[in-house]
Design a protein around this motif. Structure first.
Motif, mmCIF file in Angstrom:
data_model
loop_
_atom_site.group_PDB
_atom_site.id
_atom_site.type_symbol
_atom_site.label_atom_id
_atom_site.label_comp_id
_atom_site.label_asym_id
_atom_site.label_seq_id
_atom_site.Cartn_x
_atom_site.Cartn_y
_atom_site.Cartn_z
ATOM 1 N N GLY A 157 0.835 -1.031 0.024
ATOM 2 C CA GLY A 157 0.057 -0.004 0.005
ATOM 3 C C GLY A 157 0.699 1.349 -0.049
ATOM 4 N N ALA A 158 0.241 2.160 -0.794
ATOM 5 C CA ALA A 158 0.823 3.650 -0.640
ATOM 6 C C ALA A 158 -0.423 4.697 -0.610
ATOM 7 C CB ALA A 158 1.745 3.808 -2.087
ATOM 8 N N ASN A 159 -0.050 5.857 -0.046
ATOM 9 C CA ASN A 159 -1.033 6.943 -0.207
ATOM 10 C C ASN A 159 -1.323 7.239 -1.561
ATOM 11 O OD1 ASN A 159 -2.227 9.355 -0.012
ATOM 12 N ND2 ASN A 159 -0.814 10.431 1.238
ATOM 13 N N THR A 160 -2.467 7.065 -2.102
ATOM 14 C CA THR A 160 -3.020 7.257 -3.533
ATOM 15 C C THR A 160 -2.672 8.744 -3.774
ATOM 16 O OG1 THR A 160 -4.838 5.679 -3.140
ATOM 17 C CG2 THR A 160 -4.938 7.330 -4.830
ATOM 18 N N LEU A 161 -2.641 9.582 -2.762
ATOM 19 C CA LEU A 161 -2.455 11.077 -3.001
ATOM 20 C C LEU A 161 -1.121 11.435 -3.099
ATOM 21 C CD1 LEU A 161 -5.398 12.175 -0.630
ATOM 22 C CD2 LEU A 161 -5.756 11.390 -2.988
ATOM 23 N N VAL A 186 -7.295 1.385 -6.044
ATOM 24 C CA VAL A 186 -7.399 1.973 -4.967
ATOM 25 C C VAL A 186 -8.359 1.486 -3.926
ATOM 26 C CG1 VAL A 186 -7.794 4.484 -4.180
ATOM 27 C CG2 VAL A 186 -6.814 4.247 -6.308
ATOM 28 N N HIS A 187 -7.804 1.529 -2.524
ATOM 29 C CA HIS A 187 -8.569 0.794 -1.676
ATOM 30 C C HIS A 187 -8.897 2.065 -0.810
ATOM 31 C CE1 HIS A 187 -5.933 -2.126 -2.844
ATOM 32 N NE2 HIS A 187 -6.591 -3.313 -2.342
ATOM 33 N N VAL A 188 -10.620 1.978 -0.409
ATOM 34 C CA VAL A 188 -11.137 2.806 0.167
ATOM 35 C C VAL A 188 -11.829 2.167 1.611
ATOM 36 C CG1 VAL A 188 -11.379 4.566 -1.728
ATOM 37 C CG2 VAL A 188 -13.185 3.003 -0.953
ATOM 38 N N LEU A 218 -14.607 7.343 -1.445
ATOM 39 C CA LEU A 218 -14.674 7.056 -2.818
ATOM 40 C C LEU A 218 -15.115 8.099 -4.071
ATOM 41 C CD1 LEU A 218 -15.448 5.098 -5.620
ATOM 42 C CD2 LEU A 218 -17.675 4.688 -4.192
ATOM 43 N N ARG A 219 -16.091 8.958 -3.286
ATOM 44 C CA ARG A 219 -16.482 10.067 -3.927
ATOM 45 C C ARG A 219 -15.397 11.216 -4.140
ATOM 46 N NH1 ARG A 219 -21.872 9.023 -2.233
ATOM 47 N NH2 ARG A 219 -21.145 9.913 -0.012
ATOM 48 N N PRO A 225 -6.965 7.270 0.987
ATOM 49 C CA PRO A 225 -7.420 6.219 0.113
ATOM 50 C C PRO A 225 -5.636 5.544 -0.009
ATOM 51 C CG PRO A 225 -7.154 8.096 -1.001
ATOM 52 C CD PRO A 225 -7.135 8.452 0.558
ATOM 53 N N ILE A 226 -5.787 4.200 -0.174
ATOM 54 C CA ILE A 226 -4.491 3.509 -0.276
ATOM 55 C C ILE A 226 -4.347 2.702 -1.704
ATOM 56 C CG2 ILE A 226 -3.021 1.528 0.614
ATOM 57 C CD1 ILE A 226 -3.889 2.421 3.390
#
Ligand code: TXA
Ligand code: MG
Length: 544
Positions: free
Chosen positions: A70-74, A96-98, A104-105, A169-170
């Protein structure tokens, strides 16, 4: 030499004791769930993991399917590390895992509303092993790179708690080096990435920018319950209002079966009053799309095996990806252990030959199959494709002695054909076959696929890795060294896997197995060159 430091493994036992409470208010129960109960140790370990994520480091964590990296999506610095540590091709997007619909939104365009189709799928399968493609809010790259983002809300309590705790989000692919079988235990991740992930990060000028390494920690919550990755679907073109044909594409088979998806879709069509051509078609990777007016139910079909597909019912001008919907990742070699993998279709489960392109139409007796595989391995060895004393060819693949690892169902005729009794279900049973012609002694070690497709999914990657001679639990350098020694005697020369029916999660199992068979290995001079071209799928006569 790299440093001897290793990535810490943080135990998070009893994840099922973690509880979630829906956020107050009357929205969807997944709108913004919060952690309601968690043990102090696990919570502390999640805080550590969350700090790593905020510091642009990676965290390996369990999901119900496989362990994720996992990594920070942002954080583009962090997501770049995922590609670097895995050796992943840059054109293969991450899921992306929420932990909530709110999260999600935040990832999709503000104007985007979640369709009735997706709401039905979310209600049926989230939290769980289903990835939905959405239009991306900020597509990372211009077309033709995907303008979509794959999102899922995993059901593993530790994964949900990690995302909730970090409030990020990951992005997470499976936590393995690219092309290798996916990890279903923390020990698999540790064996693959535990050393590499702890190497200090160095910038272009050679300056150490992070002493800790790319991978901050591995969260260990035991084996994954599903064992194969999520099902990836694309319903981005579906609309309840628009007159265009309604289609849901299953891009990658996975933990949610196609039949289950078709049931949900059929119920939705009925609820919305869609009839005939208005109904939603479900197109499946490796299977022709059904005519828009007549949805077919999923019949077991071969996904990768060289069977002529049904005649296409769409015009020849239909784009290729419509014929064969798939993800960017599906084109890569995947799931390959470092030794050749063979597939066995027992005649009792496959009464007609599933291998229609093979010249031999008669089923082969098990002894013939064993001899054939032995011949291939020995030939590859004599050609130098399998090096003598190769680290992964533990028995040396000599003419005298070969070791086959067989993965077979508990009560199967194949197992009986191996003179194995159903009540003796010890995880490994050895039998000796004397191959007179070759002057080869073949030792066969059996591991069980259990009784069902679900059991097989849980066993598949774990036992491929075990047959390779890899992995137990090694959380420090001494244990790692012991394991390296143990594994030097544990590997086999070939893995032979009993085919299962392509129903439910069995479709995903067979897709993964066929990839492993096709790939033949991930290199290291393991006989890949010669063996991969040879016949590696057999229709086996298991009559007594
Ligand atoms: O169960 C899973 O899905 C696991 C766990 C960790 O969640 N993850 C996983 O990730 O299997 P990975 O990276 O090994 O596989 C992701 C698959 C790839 O085939 C990729 O091409 C596809 O999903 N994918 C991701 N985003 C996509 C997109 N926007 N469009 C099409 N395919 C996408
Ligand atoms: Mg993967």
């Amino acid at each position: 030499m790299s440093s001897a430091r290793l990535v810490p493994v943080l135990p998070c036992p009893e994840p099922e004791a973690i509880a979630f409470a829906p956020s107050s208010g009357c929205g969807h129960s997944l709108e913004d769930p919060q952690i309601a109960r968690i043990s102090p140790t696990t919570h502390e370990h999640l805080r550590i993991a969350a700090r790593h994520l905020r510091a642009s480091r990676l965290v390996a964590f369990p999901t119900e399917t496989v362990y994720g990296l996992g990594a920070n999506t942002l954080d583009p610095v962090a997501t770049a590390k995922v590609y670097a540590l895995k050796g992943r091709p840059s054109d293969n997007p991450l899921i992306v895992h929420v932990s909530s619909l709110r999260m999600l939104r935040s990832l999709i365009p503000e104007s985007e509303t979640i369709s009735d189709l997706y709401l039905a799928l979310i209600d049926a399968f989230w939290p769980g092993p289903l990835t939905l493609l959405f239009p991306a809010r900020n597509p990372p790259r211009p077309p033709p790179a995907p303008q979509t983002i794959g999102i899922r809300l995993p059901s593993h309590p530790l994964a949900r708690a990690l995302i909730t705790e970090a409030n990020l989000p990951i992005s997470a692919p499976s936590a393995n080096s690219s092309g290798r079988p996916s990890p279903t235990e923390a020990a698999h991740v540790f064996a693959d990435l535990g050393r590499k992930g702890a190497e200090p990060v160095i910038d272009a000028e050679g300056k150490v920018v992070d002493e800790v390494g790319m991978l901050g920690c591995i969260l260990d919550a035991g084996p994954c319950a599903v064992g194969v990755e999520s099902t990836v679907v694309d319903g981005t073109q579906w609309s309840a209002e628009a007159a265009r044909p309604r289609v849901l594409k299953v891009l990658r088979p996975g933990g949610v079966g196609v039949e289950e998806i078709e049931n949900v879709v059929a119920a939705l069509d009925e609820k919305l009053g869609f009839t005939g051509a208005q109904k939603t078609s479900v197109w499946v990777y490796g299977r022709d799309p059904p005519a828009a007016s007549s949805r077919t139910t999923a019949s077991p079909t071969m996904v990768h095996s060289p069977i002529p597909q049904r005649q296409s019912c769409v015009s020849s001008s239909t784009p290729a990806e419509i014929h064969n919907p798939t993800t960017p990742g599906m084109k890569y070699k995947h799931y390959s252990p470092s030794i050749p993998v063979y597939l066995l279709y027992p005649t009792d489960r496959f009464p007609t030959n599933p291998l229609q392109d093979q010249t031999a139409t008669a089923p082969a007796k098990l002894e013939q199959v064993w001899r054939h595989v032995a011949d291939q391995l020995v030939a590859a060895r004599l050609d130098g494709a399998i090096a003598e004393g190769d680290a992964s060819s533990k028995s040396g693949c000599s003419r005298k002695r070969l070791r086959f690892g067989v993965m077979a169902f508990d009560n199967s005729s194949l197992r009986h054909a191996l003179k194995f009794t159903t009540h003796a279900v010890s995880p490994a049973q050895r039998i000796q076959v004397q191959d007179v012609e070759n002057d080869t002694e073949i030792e066969t070690e059996i591991k069980t696929l259990g009784c069902t497709e679900e059991d097989a999914a849980r066993a598949l990657f774990r036992d491929m890795l075990a047959f390779e001679g890899t992995f137990g639990v090694a959380t420090d350098e001494a244990a790692a060294s012991r394991l390296r020694q143990a594994s030097s005697s544990a590997g086999v020369d070939a893995i032979l896997i009993e085919a299962c029916l392509e129903k439910g999660v069995g479709l995903a199992v067979m897709e993964r197995v066929n990839k492993a068979v096709g790939g033949g290995g991930t290199g290291k001079g393991l006989g890949v060159r010669d063996v991969q071209e040879a016949q590696k799928r057999f229709w086996v006569d298991v009559s007594p």
